[in-house]
Write a protein that holds these residues in place. Structure first.
Motif, mmCIF file in Angstrom:
data_model
loop_
_atom_site.group_PDB
_atom_site.id
_atom_site.type_symbol
_atom_site.label_atom_id
_atom_site.label_comp_id
_atom_site.label_asym_id
_atom_site.label_seq_id
_atom_site.Cartn_x
_atom_site.Cartn_y
_atom_site.Cartn_z
ATOM 1 N N LEU A 145 -9.684 -46.444 -41.429
ATOM 2 C CA LEU A 145 -10.305 -47.636 -42.021
ATOM 3 C C LEU A 145 -9.747 -47.911 -43.417
ATOM 4 O O LEU A 145 -9.648 -49.071 -43.833
ATOM 5 N N THR A 146 -9.365 -46.864 -44.134
ATOM 6 C CA THR A 146 -8.702 -47.054 -45.437
ATOM 7 C C THR A 146 -7.423 -47.861 -45.247
ATOM 8 O O THR A 146 -7.155 -48.821 -45.979
ATOM 9 N N ILE A 147 -6.651 -47.489 -44.230
ATOM 10 C CA ILE A 147 -5.389 -48.192 -43.981
ATOM 11 C C ILE A 147 -5.640 -49.577 -43.393
ATOM 12 O O ILE A 147 -4.970 -50.540 -43.743
ATOM 13 N N ARG A 148 -6.661 -49.660 -42.516
ATOM 14 C CA ARG A 148 -7.006 -50.983 -41.971
ATOM 15 C C ARG A 148 -7.285 -51.969 -43.105
ATOM 16 O O ARG A 148 -6.857 -53.121 -43.061
ATOM 17 N N GLU A 149 -7.989 -51.517 -44.134
ATOM 18 C CA GLU A 149 -8.322 -52.428 -45.244
ATOM 19 C C GLU A 149 -7.055 -52.928 -45.925
ATOM 20 O O GLU A 149 -6.929 -54.112 -46.248
ATOM 21 N N HIS A 150 -6.096 -52.030 -46.160
ATOM 22 C CA HIS A 150 -4.814 -52.457 -46.754
ATOM 23 C C HIS A 150 -4.124 -53.487 -45.853
ATOM 24 O O HIS A 150 -3.605 -54.485 -46.336
ATOM 25 N N LEU A 151 -4.134 -53.237 -44.551
ATOM 26 C CA LEU A 151 -3.461 -54.141 -43.611
ATOM 27 C C LEU A 151 -4.168 -55.495 -43.561
ATOM 28 O O LEU A 151 -3.522 -56.541 -43.578
ATOM 29 N N TRP A 152 -5.491 -55.454 -43.501
ATOM 30 C CA TRP A 152 -6.252 -56.711 -43.482
ATOM 31 C C TRP A 152 -5.933 -57.551 -44.711
ATOM 32 O O TRP A 152 -5.861 -58.768 -44.642
ATOM 33 N N ARG A 153 -5.812 -56.883 -45.855
ATOM 34 C CA ARG A 153 -5.582 -57.611 -47.108
ATOM 35 C C ARG A 153 -4.119 -57.998 -47.272
ATOM 36 O O ARG A 153 -3.788 -58.699 -48.225
ATOM 37 N N ALA A 180 2.683 -40.324 -57.986
ATOM 38 C CA ALA A 180 3.946 -40.925 -57.533
ATOM 39 C C ALA A 180 3.704 -41.932 -56.410
ATOM 40 O O ALA A 180 4.515 -42.816 -56.171
ATOM 41 N N ASN A 181 2.570 -41.760 -55.693
ATOM 42 C CA ASN A 181 2.243 -42.694 -54.609
ATOM 43 C C ASN A 181 0.727 -42.876 -54.552
ATOM 44 O O ASN A 181 0.006 -42.340 -55.398
ATOM 45 N N TRP A 182 0.265 -43.642 -53.564
ATOM 46 C CA TRP A 182 -1.165 -43.960 -53.477
ATOM 47 C C TRP A 182 -1.990 -42.781 -52.969
ATOM 48 O O TRP A 182 -3.207 -42.896 -52.845
ATOM 49 N N GLY A 183 -1.365 -41.677 -52.648
ATOM 50 C CA GLY A 183 -2.099 -40.498 -52.190
ATOM 51 C C GLY A 183 -2.494 -40.601 -50.731
ATOM 52 O O GLY A 183 -2.250 -41.618 -50.078
ATOM 53 N N PRO A 184 -3.148 -39.523 -50.201
ATOM 54 C CA PRO A 184 -3.570 -39.555 -48.801
ATOM 55 C C PRO A 184 -4.692 -40.574 -48.621
ATOM 56 O O PRO A 184 -5.459 -40.771 -49.555
ATOM 57 N N PRO A 185 -4.826 -41.192 -47.467
ATOM 58 C CA PRO A 185 -3.986 -41.035 -46.283
ATOM 59 C C PRO A 185 -2.778 -41.978 -46.272
ATOM 60 O O PRO A 185 -1.944 -41.884 -45.384
ATOM 61 N N VAL A 186 -2.700 -42.896 -47.254
ATOM 62 C CA VAL A 186 -1.699 -43.964 -47.163
ATOM 63 C C VAL A 186 -0.281 -43.404 -47.289
ATOM 64 O O VAL A 186 0.633 -43.829 -46.574
ATOM 65 N N ALA A 187 -0.112 -42.435 -48.198
ATOM 66 C CA ALA A 187 1.230 -41.892 -48.420
ATOM 67 C C ALA A 187 1.775 -41.208 -47.165
ATOM 68 O O ALA A 187 2.991 -41.113 -46.978
ATOM 69 N N GLY A 188 0.870 -40.731 -46.285
ATOM 70 C CA GLY A 188 1.314 -40.131 -45.033
ATOM 71 C C GLY A 188 1.637 -41.185 -43.973
ATOM 72 O O GLY A 188 2.245 -40.888 -42.956
ATOM 73 N N TYR A 189 1.209 -42.391 -44.223
ATOM 74 C CA TYR A 189 1.360 -43.481 -43.251
ATOM 75 C C TYR A 189 2.613 -44.310 -43.541
ATOM 76 O O TYR A 189 3.314 -44.733 -42.640
ATOM 77 N N THR A 190 2.863 -44.522 -44.835
ATOM 78 C CA THR A 190 4.031 -45.328 -45.222
ATOM 79 C C THR A 190 4.435 -44.984 -46.651
ATOM 80 O O THR A 190 3.686 -44.303 -47.363
ATOM 81 N N ARG A 191 5.609 -45.455 -47.064
ATOM 82 C CA ARG A 191 6.034 -45.294 -48.454
ATOM 83 C C ARG A 191 5.229 -46.239 -49.328
ATOM 84 O O ARG A 191 5.008 -47.386 -48.962
ATOM 85 N N THR A 192 4.793 -45.766 -50.485
ATOM 86 C CA THR A 192 4.033 -46.641 -51.379
ATOM 87 C C THR A 192 4.599 -46.594 -52.791
ATOM 88 O O THR A 192 5.362 -45.687 -53.136
ATOM 89 N N GLY A 193 4.177 -47.554 -53.597
ATOM 90 C CA GLY A 193 4.469 -47.559 -55.019
ATOM 91 C C GLY A 193 3.615 -46.520 -55.742
ATOM 92 O O GLY A 193 2.860 -45.785 -55.112
ATOM 93 N N PRO A 194 3.691 -46.467 -57.061
ATOM 94 C CA PRO A 194 2.936 -45.477 -57.819
ATOM 95 C C PRO A 194 1.462 -45.861 -57.968
ATOM 96 O O PRO A 194 1.087 -47.021 -57.747
ATOM 97 N N ALA A 195 0.641 -44.879 -58.335
ATOM 98 C CA ALA A 195 -0.778 -45.116 -58.589
ATOM 99 C C ALA A 195 -1.154 -44.458 -59.904
ATOM 100 O O ALA A 195 -0.519 -43.498 -60.330
#
Ligand SMILES: [Zn+2]
Length: 458
Positions: A145-153, A180-195
């Motif tokens: 659901l954390t990733i779903r929210e990013h995708l929805w937005r 260096a990245n958005w942390g789990p779980p997003v960093a395990g799903y895709t490459r991200t920018g810094p946080a």
């Protein structure tokens, strides 16, 4: 009922019924379930709720108690009668009961598929913590659901993510902490920018310096912090989206963010005990996460509210076998919404109004949600405020002041407060050095110290 050797499988949604479902499978499954008709979604939820209920009756001391809805739960187990009629006959589980019953709400054993277990602890206003177990499955759902929210937005995963939030002790660096990245779980799903994140308990000067340095594209924070940042001045140049959580989001704040800063506003509604409850799509619909929770919004007679009506929020997490919370009265009030133009069929919450302790009592005994409390800031000296109701006809205004008030200003503040509240309260002004946030960083503009009574509209 399952025997000791049986493997457990969720009944619904299908993505969670597969053994060892991967995050990407769950997300793909949810992309389908969000388009199901309300009837199909309710039918799926009923299957899973029946399974959860059978598990709770077999494994959890609190629900095994002979006084606990034996007849209705037996009928549900046998599949006799209308599921939803029977379901609405089950008692609500209040927060004080959850706190008092403690370990009696934990299952005696949990299937291997749900392990390892974790623990979430919420310290409420009373200071007595509420403890609920998490399972491998509930954490998988949280991640999805954390990733779903990013995708929805439709967020750019390469963007800079900033957060002003409650951080535990070692992370309270006055300059913020970098990732260096958005942390789990997003960093395990895709490459991200810094946080980067900074502790909400530091001063606004710290937040502003951090914002200027990190210059985030998105900012995750509490509505009360967003309001303070708007008052403090300039928008961080790169900012395009403000993501709000933990406190109710007022229409006035949203308007200010849109107009003064030109940013979009996201909102998540969640609780430690239940996980995500609702997420907002780009069309503004705060959609219930029906694959994970059943949300009932009930009037004072326990009947489901119709669109536009407000009532108490009752949540049942569908997949937590370790601490099954059946019809958990989370202590919030919300208004039922209608269809969303995004096309997703998941139910919509029009607005989360707040908690019962944020509800005001008028001198004539009626109850209401106080709004537009910031009107008193027309008096320049007012930096920060909190309304505290101490008696049915009396409000103490706790104010952090930039300078001492003149007699005229005191009168003006009392007048503006009465206009906001819409009732002739006795207003007492108290100058304070600071106003404390709650244990999880939550700020409450209005706090009632009157004994909580059931809410009746009108
Ligand atoms: Zn929508």
């Amino acid at each position: 009922m399952m025997g000791a050797g049986d493997a457990y499988a969720a009944a619904w949604p299908a993505a969670l019924a597969r053994p060892a479902a991967a995050l990407s499978d769950v997300l793909a499954g949810f992309a389908h379930t969000e388009t199901l008709s309300p009837g199909a979604c309710a039918a799926g939820q009923a299957l899973q709720l029946a399974r959860l209920l059978a598990w709770a009756r077999a494994q959890v001391p609190y629900y095994q108690d002979s006084s606990w809805a034996a007849e209705a739960s037996d009928k549900i187990a046998r599949g006799s009668g209308d599921f939803w009629d029977l379901w609405r006959g089950l008692p609500l589980l209040s927060k004080p009961t959850l706190r008092a019953e403690g370990a009696r709400l934990n299952a005696a054993r949990v299937p291997e598929s749900e392990c390892p277990l974790g623990l979430t602890r919420t310290s409420g206003s009373t200071g007595i913590p509420v403890e609920v177990s998490t399972t491998a499955r509930t954490r998988l759902i949280w991640d999805a659901l954390t990733i779903r929210e990013h995708l929805w937005r439709g967020r750019d995963f390469a963007s800079r993510l900033g957060a002003i939030r409650y951080l535990a002790e070692p992370a309270r660096n006055p300059a913020g902490i970098m990732g260096a990245n958005w942390g789990p779980p997003v960093a395990g799903y895709t490459r991200t920018g810094p946080a980067s994140a900074i502790h909400v308990g530091l001063t606004a000067e710290h937040w502003l310096r951090w914002l200027a340095n990190f210059n985030p594209h998105q900012l995750l924070t509490y509505p009360s912090v967003a309001e303070a940042l708007l008052d403090a001045g300039d928008k961080p140049p790169a900012l395009t989206e403000v993501r709000l959580f933990s406190e109710p989001v007022s229409a006035a704040l949203e308007q200010r963010l849109t107009k003064e800063w030109g940013v979009t506003v996201a909102e998540t509604y969640s609780a430690n005990e239940t996980g995500y409850i609702a997420l907002r799509c780009v069309y503004g619909g705060l959609h219930v996460q029906s694959e994970s929770v059943l949300v009932e919004i009930l009037d004072d007679n326990g009947r489901p509210c119709a669109e536009g009506q407000s009532g108490r929020v009752v949540v049942t997490p569908l997949h937590n076998l370790a601490t099954p919370l059946i019809r958990y009265d989370i202590g919030d009030y919300a208004t039922v919404g209608g269809d969303c133009p995004c096309g997703r069929k998941l139910p919509v919450i029009r607005e989360v109004l707040g908690r019962v302790r944020n509800l005001a009592t008028a001198p004539d005994g009626g109850r209401f949600w106080p709004v537009e409390l910031a009107r008193i800031r027309k008096v320049q000296a007012v930096r920060q405020f909190q309304y505290v109701q101490t008696a049915q006809d009396k409000i103490t205004l706790r104010l952090v002041l930039g300078q001492a008030l003149t007699e005229d200003e005191r009168e003006e503040i009392a007048r503006l407060a009465r206009v906001s509240l819409g009732h002739p309260f006795v207003i007492e002004i108290q100058s304070v050095a600071s106003i404390e946030r709650g244990p999880t960083g939550k700020f409450e503009e209005f706090l009632s110290l009157l004994e909580a009574k059931p809410w009746t509209r009108g």
